[in-house]
Scaffold this active site. Structure first.
Site, PDB file in Angstrom:
ATOM      1  N   SER A  53       0.860  -1.178   0.000  1.00 14.26           N
ATOM      2  CA  SER A  53       0.000   0.000   0.000  1.00 14.26           C
ATOM      3  C   SER A  53       0.889   1.218   0.000  1.00 14.26           C
ATOM      4  CB  SER A  53      -0.898   0.027   1.238  1.00 14.26           C
ATOM      5  OG  SER A  53      -1.760   1.151   1.225  1.00 14.26           O
ATOM      6  N   ARG A 302      -0.653  -4.236  -6.903  1.00 18.90           N
ATOM      7  CA  ARG A 302      -1.792  -4.891  -6.245  1.00 18.90           C
ATOM      8  C   ARG A 302      -3.082  -4.232  -6.700  1.00 18.90           C
ATOM      9  NH1 ARG A 302      -4.919  -8.121  -4.529  1.00 18.90           N
ATOM     10  NH2 ARG A 302      -5.027  -9.076  -2.480  1.00 18.90           N
ATOM     11  N   THR A 338      -6.834   1.595   5.102  1.00 22.00           N
ATOM     12  CA  THR A 338      -6.324   0.879   6.270  1.00 22.00           C
ATOM     13  C   THR A 338      -7.216   1.087   7.488  1.00 22.00           C
ATOM     14  OG1 THR A 338      -4.048   1.065   5.469  1.00 22.00           O
ATOM     15  CG2 THR A 338      -4.351   0.601   7.809  1.00 22.00           C
ATOM     16  N   CYS A 494      -1.244  -7.349 -17.157  1.00 17.22           N
ATOM     17  CA  CYS A 494      -0.503  -7.993 -16.073  1.00 17.22           C
ATOM     18  C   CYS A 494       0.765  -7.204 -15.778  1.00 17.22           C
ATOM     19  CB  CYS A 494      -0.142  -9.433 -16.445  1.00 17.22           C
ATOM     20  SG  CYS A 494       0.925 -10.227 -15.210  1.00 17.22           S
ATOM     21  N   CYS A 517       4.068 -14.462 -10.986  1.00 15.75           N
ATOM     22  CA  CYS A 517       2.852 -13.845 -10.444  1.00 15.75           C
ATOM     23  C   CYS A 517       3.105 -13.188  -9.090  1.00 15.75           C
ATOM     24  CB  CYS A 517       1.754 -14.904 -10.318  1.00 15.75           C
ATOM     25  SG  CYS A 517       0.209 -14.278  -9.632  1.00 15.75           S
ATOM     26  N   CYS A 520      -1.465  -9.948  -7.762  1.00 11.57           N
ATOM     27  CA  CYS A 520      -2.184  -8.673  -7.795  1.00 11.57           C
ATOM     28  C   CYS A 520      -3.666  -8.860  -8.077  1.00 11.57           C
ATOM     29  CB  CYS A 520      -1.555  -7.736  -8.830  1.00 11.57           C
ATOM     30  SG  CYS A 520      -1.907  -8.156 -10.551  1.00 11.57           S
ATOM     31  N   CYS A 523      -5.674 -10.005 -13.432  1.00 13.18           N
ATOM     32  CA  CYS A 523      -6.170 -10.885 -14.490  1.00 13.18           C
ATOM     33  C   CYS A 523      -7.554 -11.418 -14.159  1.00 13.18           C
ATOM     34  CB  CYS A 523      -5.192 -12.032 -14.739  1.00 13.18           C
ATOM     35  SG  CYS A 523      -4.809 -13.031 -13.273  1.00 13.18           S
TER      36      CYS A 523
END
Length: 548
Positions: A53, A302, A338, A494, A517, A520, A523
Site C-alpha cells: 500500500s 496490487r 487501512t 498484467c 505472479c 495482484c 487478471c
C-alpha cells in the site's frame, strides 16, 4: 483422514483487517476475564510479506485498538507535514492545485506515511502477545461447509503436489481449521471471498464492484532531495480521457521515498499497459526531481477494491463474515483503506464476542454485525464518499473533481444525489481496431525499467512444478475471441509479465509464466471474457515485500 484443529474463530489473512479482528477479539475476552481461541492463517511467508500500500494512513481505528500505540513502538515514524496536489497537463507541464480547491477528504493533516507491511508485522506481534495463533505460509484453499450450508471453516492447501496433480516426494497434506466463526480478510478480490459473494448472492443489491491497479516502488533518494513528511498526489498525464487514475509520491524517513500510480481498471483501450504508463510517469518533472540520482530498491503491484458503499456486498452469512478490502471498505475519497479495514474487523470482533462470550451455543449468522456497522463512523464515512468514484468515472477528472469538491466541501458528502456506476470493469474494453495502438519508450534503467527486473525486486518465488494457480475456464479463449477482439490484453494488463503470446513451430501459443505472479489479481478482474480465475498457489509463494 486430514488433521482437524478447532478454534472459536478462524481468520483468513493477516492484513490490517484480519489482525485488527484478532486483536480486538482477544482484548474483549480479556476484559470479560474469559478465553477465546483465535487463529490467523496467512498465505505469505510471513506477516506483511504480501502487504502493499502507498501508504498514508489515518490513525482513527488504531487509536481505538491501541490508544497507546506510540508508547508501544508502532512503526508510524513520519507525520505528514506538507500536502501537494497536481494536475499533469503533459509530459513536461503541470498545474499545482491550490488547497482550497481540493476536496476536504484529500487533505492529510494528522496522518502518517508508513510501510503498511511493517505496521502489519507490528500488529502481528501484538496479536501473538494477546494469545492469537498465527500460521504463516499456509493457504486457505477451500471453504468448508456443514450439510446445511453454514460455513464450518477452511482447509489449508496441500503442499508438494506436482504440476500434473499427483503427490510428489515432499507431499504434505493440508489441515482443516474449524471455527465457530470464520472471518475472511483476504484483501482485494479474495479467492474465497469471491466464491462466498457468489454462493450467498451477497452482492444482489449492490452496484458492480470497481477496481484499480496500484503500482508502488520504494527508492533511496539523494539526501539533499529528501523532505520527510511531504505528500504529493495528482492525476492527468500519462492517462487520457479513456483511462483514469492518480499518482502519489511520499517522502519517508531515512532518505527514502515511495512513488506509485493507480490505474482504474475501467480503462477502454486494450493496448494500454498500466505498467508502462507508470514507468512513463516517473519521467515527469514533478516526480523525477526527487528520483533523479536515486536507486530503486523494491517494486510491487496490487489491485485495489474501490467501489465504495454503493458496491459494498452483504458482509455476513451463516458462519462467517467478510471484512476489509475483501468486501470493499476502502474510502476512495480519502484514497485510504487501512483505517476502514481495521474498523470493519473490529466491528466484526465485537459482534462475534457478544455471542461467543455470552451465548456460545447460538453461533450461526452474525445478525448484529450489520446494525453495528451502520451505527459506526465507518458507515458514515463510506456514505459520505459514496459518489466520489462514480463522479470521476461518469464525468472525468475535471468535471468529476468539481462535483466532488461541491459534494465534499459544501455538502460534507451528503448531497441529495447518489450516482451509480454499474458497468463492470471487465466489460469496458473497446475492440482493439477502434483504439490507438500505444507505443511506449524503452526503459532508461535510471527512472524507468522493464517488467522482469521489476519482478526481481519484488522477491517473488513459487515452488517449482506445482499446479498452475492461474486457471483458464476455456483454454481456447486467449488466442480466440480475446486475441481477435482485444489483441489479448492480458499481455499488457498484467504487471509481472505472466501472460505472453509466443511463437512455437510457426504457431502462436498462449503462455502463462505463473512463477512471475505477484498476486495482484488484475487478471481475475480485467480479463474481458472472465476466463481467468486466480486460486491460491502453494503456501509461502508469491512476493516477499520488504518495507512496502
Amino acid at each position: 483422514m486430514r488433521d482437524v484443529i478447532e478454534f472459536d474463530v478462524v481468520i483468513v489473512g493477516s492484513g490490517p483487517a484480519g489482525l485488527a479482528t484478532a486483536c480486538r477479539l482477544m482484548q474483549l475476552a480479556s476484559n470479560a476475564d474469559k478465553e477465546l481461541s483465535v487463529c490467523v492463517v496467512e498465505k505469505g511467508s510471513e506477516v506483511g510479506a504480501h502487504i502493499l500500500s502507498g501508504a498514508v494512513i489515518e490513525t482513527r481505528a488504531l487509536d481505538e485498538l491501541f490508544p497507546d500505540w506510540q508508547a508501544m513502538g508502532a512503526p508510524l515514524n513520519t507525520a505528514v507535514t506538507e500536502d501537494e496536489i497536481y494536475l499533469l497537463n503533459s509530459a513536461q507541464e503541470a498545474r499545482k492545485i491550490p488547497g482550497f480547491l481540493v476536496p476536504k477528504t484529500m487533505h492529510n493533516d494528522g496522518n502518517y506515511i508508513v510501510s503498511l507491511g511493517n505496521l502489519c508485522r507490528w500488529l502481528g506481534e501484538q496479536a501473538e502477545a494477546l494469545g492469537v495463533s498465527i500460521f504463516p505460509g499456509f493457504t486457505a484453499a477451500e471453504v468448508l461447509f456443514y450439510d446445511d450450508g453454514c460455513v464450518k471453516g477452511v482447509a489449508t492447501g496441500d503442499m508438494g503436489i506436482d504440476a500434473d496433480g499427483k503427490r510428489g516426494p515432499n507431499f504434505t497434506e493440508g489441515i482443516d481449521l474449524y471455527g465457530k466463526y470464520t472471518v475472511f480478510a483476504e484483501g482485494c478480490r479474495g479467492h474465497l471471498g469471491k466464491q462466498l459473494i457468489d454462493q450467498f448472492q451477497l452482492d444482489a443489491n449492490a452496484d458492480n464492484q470497481h477496481y484499480g491497479l496500484g503500482f508502488k516502488e520504494l527508492w533511496d533518494i539523494n539526501p539533499e532531495l529528501s523532505k520527510p513528511g511531504l505528500v504529493i498526489h495528482g492525476s492527468g498525464w500519462p492517462l487520457d480521457y479513456d483511462s483514469s487514475g492518480g499518482f502519489f509520491l511520499y517522502h519517508l524517513e531515512n532518505n527514502q521515498a515511495v512513488v506509485g500510480l493507480i490505474v482504474d481498471l475501467n480503462y477502454r483501450n486494450p493496448w494500454l499497459s498500466p505498467f508502462d504508463e507508470f514507468q512513463r510517469l516517473k519521467h515527469h518533472p514533478v516526480l523525477s526531481q526527487y528520483l533523479v540520482g536515486g536507486k530503486r530498491v523494491s517494486y510491487g503491484a496490487r489491485a485495489i477494491t474501490k467501489g465504495g458503499l454503493n458496491s459494498l456486498p452483504g458482509m455476513v452469512f451463516p458462519g462467517g463474515v467478510l471484512v476489509g478490502c475483501n468486501a470493499g471498505t476502502l474510502n476512495f475519497s480519502k484514497i485510504k483503506g487501512t483505517h476502514t479495514a481495521m474498523k470493519s474487523g473490529m466491528i466484526a470482533a465485537e459482534a462475534m464476542a457478544e455471542v461467543l462470550l455470552n451465548n456460545p451455543s447460538e453461533t450461526r449468522e452474525l445478525v448484529d454485525y450489520t446494525s453495528k456497522l451502520k451505527a459506526s463512523w465507518l458507515y458514515d464515512e463510506l456514505y459520505r464518499s459514496r459518489n466520489f468514484g462514480a463522479a470521476l468515472h461518469k464525468f472525468g477528472t475535471l468535471a468529476g473533481g468539481a462535483f466532488n469538491w461541491v459534494d465534499q466541501n459544501l455538502f460534507a458528502g451528503k448531497i441529495p444525489i447518489t450516482l451509480h456506476d454499474r458497468q463492470p470493469d471487465h466489460a469496458c474494453l473497446k475492440p482493439a481496431v477502434e483504439c490507438e495502438k500505444l507505443q511506449y519508450p524503452k526503459p532508461d534503467n535510471r527512472l524507468s525499467f522493464d517488467k522482469l527486473s521489476s519482478v526481481f525486486l519484488s522477491n517473488t518465488n513459487h515452488a517449482e512444478n506445482q499446479p498452475c494457480h492461474l486457471q483458464l475456464a476455456d483454454p481456447a479463449i486467449p488466442l480466440g475471441s480475446n486475441f481477435s477482439l482485444y489483441a489479448e490484453p492480458a499481455q499488457r494488463f498484467c504487471p509481472a509479465g505472466v501472460y505472453e503470446i509466443i511463437e512455437e513451430a510457426n504457431s502462436p501459443v498462449f503462455q502463462i509464466n505463473a512463477q512471475n505472479c505477484i498476486h495482484c489479481k488484475t487478471c481475475d478482474i480485467k480479463d474481458p471474457a472472465q476466463n481467468i480465475t486466480w486460486v491460491t498457489p502453494e503456501g509461502s509463494g508469491g512476493p516477499n515485500y520488504p518495507n512496502m
